[in-house]
Motif scaffolding. Structure first.
Motif: not given
Lengths: 236, 114
Positions: A157-173
């Motif tokens: 999981v990186v700020p611009w990509n998350s393999p297990m769902g919405a990409d916004q997850f990484g950014a928010s996290f």
């Protein structure tokens, strides 16, 4: 107006003032009288000013996360699974986050005790409990570093990509926990300085232990922010 | 004269709760967090879980502010100066939530991807 009528008028005003509930009387008094408004030291007032501003920053980040989560059409990853830890031969969901929460609450508890000893002007115990708080804060940071490492390298999981769902997850996290972690880091340094000053007797010499209380305000605020991140990000 | 009629205006005026109060608050925070954690593991109704979590979080935040941050023992003028301005954030949240629903609808209609 002679003296007697003057004192009579004063008494009457006094009585009228008493019609208000005591808390409102106190409020009006503080707002109306021409002098400084807050009955606290400048250091404390300025820390509160900073914390209210910081509350706006954290609040805006949380609301940004809310907007990102509402607008995305991709499915939001299940945080229980993402932050599960493999212990005792089974995946325990969210266990690391739960431990981090308990650790942060404990550090708030030791800080409150430190402030309590500061009121009693107990040099050794104040320094000891502030140092203990900084130490527990450091533990929290280590666990967060572990959490980030696992997320970035094992789960990709990186700020611009998350393999297990919405990409916004990484950014928010990374935005939310990163900014919070920055505050914990600053807090650990701050507390280490306060502990060293208290231990060396700086506050004992000046007779003013208020800096411990002000540092406590900051530290409790960091705990307060975690309460909301825990609720809205991890549990939601 | 106004100053004399005011309720205690001394700058150094403080009320210190005994150390037991802090330990009790600490215990309360622990218990509430534990309940929240287990409510997340036990797969209960999502809306009920969210409602519980938010209610408990507000209680946690309130006790931290009231006792750990000493807000309960401050004067009302300081309490209001601290608590009222952040309420503006609720307006921002409301606006963005409404707008967010609209954008979500647009994306479902016209766009693919995130």
């Amino acid at each position: 107006m002679d003296r007697e009528t003057q004192s009579e008028a004063m008494e009457q005003r006094e009585r009228q003032g008493n019609l208000l509930p005591p808390r409102l009387r106190e409020l009006f008094h503080d707002l109306i009288v021409d002098r400084r408004m807050f009955q606290v030291s400048w250091g404390k007032a300025m820390m509160w000013l900073f914390l209210v501003g910081d509350a706006f920053v954290f609040g805006s980040f949380l609301i940004g996360y809310l907007a990102a989560r509402i607008t995305t059409t991709a499915e939001w990853p299940d945080t229980g699974e993402v932050f599960a830890l493999h212990v005792f031969g089974a995946d325990v969901p969210l266990i690391l986050i739960a431990i981090m929460t308990f650790i942060l609450i404990s550090s708030s508890g030791t800080m409150a005790i430190a402030v309590n000893y500061a009121y009693k002007r107990d040099r050794v115990k104040t320094a000891l409990f502030v140092a203990l708080t900084a130490l527990i804060g450091g533990t929290f940071l280590l666990m967060q570093a572990f959490e980030w490492t696992a997320l970035i390298f094992a789960k990709e999981v990186v700020p611009w990509n998350s393999p297990m769902g919405a990409d916004q997850f990484g950014a928010s996290f990374f935005m939310l926990t990163g900014f919070h972690g920055l505050h914990v880091t600053a807090g650990v340094i701050y507390l280490a300085i306060v502990a060293s000053q208290a231990g060396r007797g700086v506050y004992e010499r000046t007779g003013n232990y208020e800096r411990v209380e002000i540092a406590g305000l900051y530290w409790h605020f960091v705990d307060l922010v975690w309460v909301f991140i825990f609720n809205f990000f991890y549990l939601w | 004269m106004a100053q004399e009629s005011a309720p205690s205006t001394h700058v150094e005026h403080h009320e210190h709760p005994p150390i037991n109060t802090y330990l009790r608050v600490w215990g309360l925070l622990f218990v509430l967090s534990a309940i929240l954690y287990f409510s997340d593991i036990a797969e209960m109704n999502v809306m009920l879980k969210r409602f519980l979590a938010t209610a408990f979080s507000l209680v946690k935040a309130g006790t931290i502010m009231a006792y750990f941050m000493h807000v309960k023992f401050e004067r009302l003028s300081l309490i209001l100066a601290i608590l009222l301005p952040p309420l503006l954030l609720l307006a921002l949240a409301g606006i963005l939530a409404a707008e967010g629903q609209y954008i979500f609808g647009l994306r479902e209609l016209f766009a693919e991807g995130p």
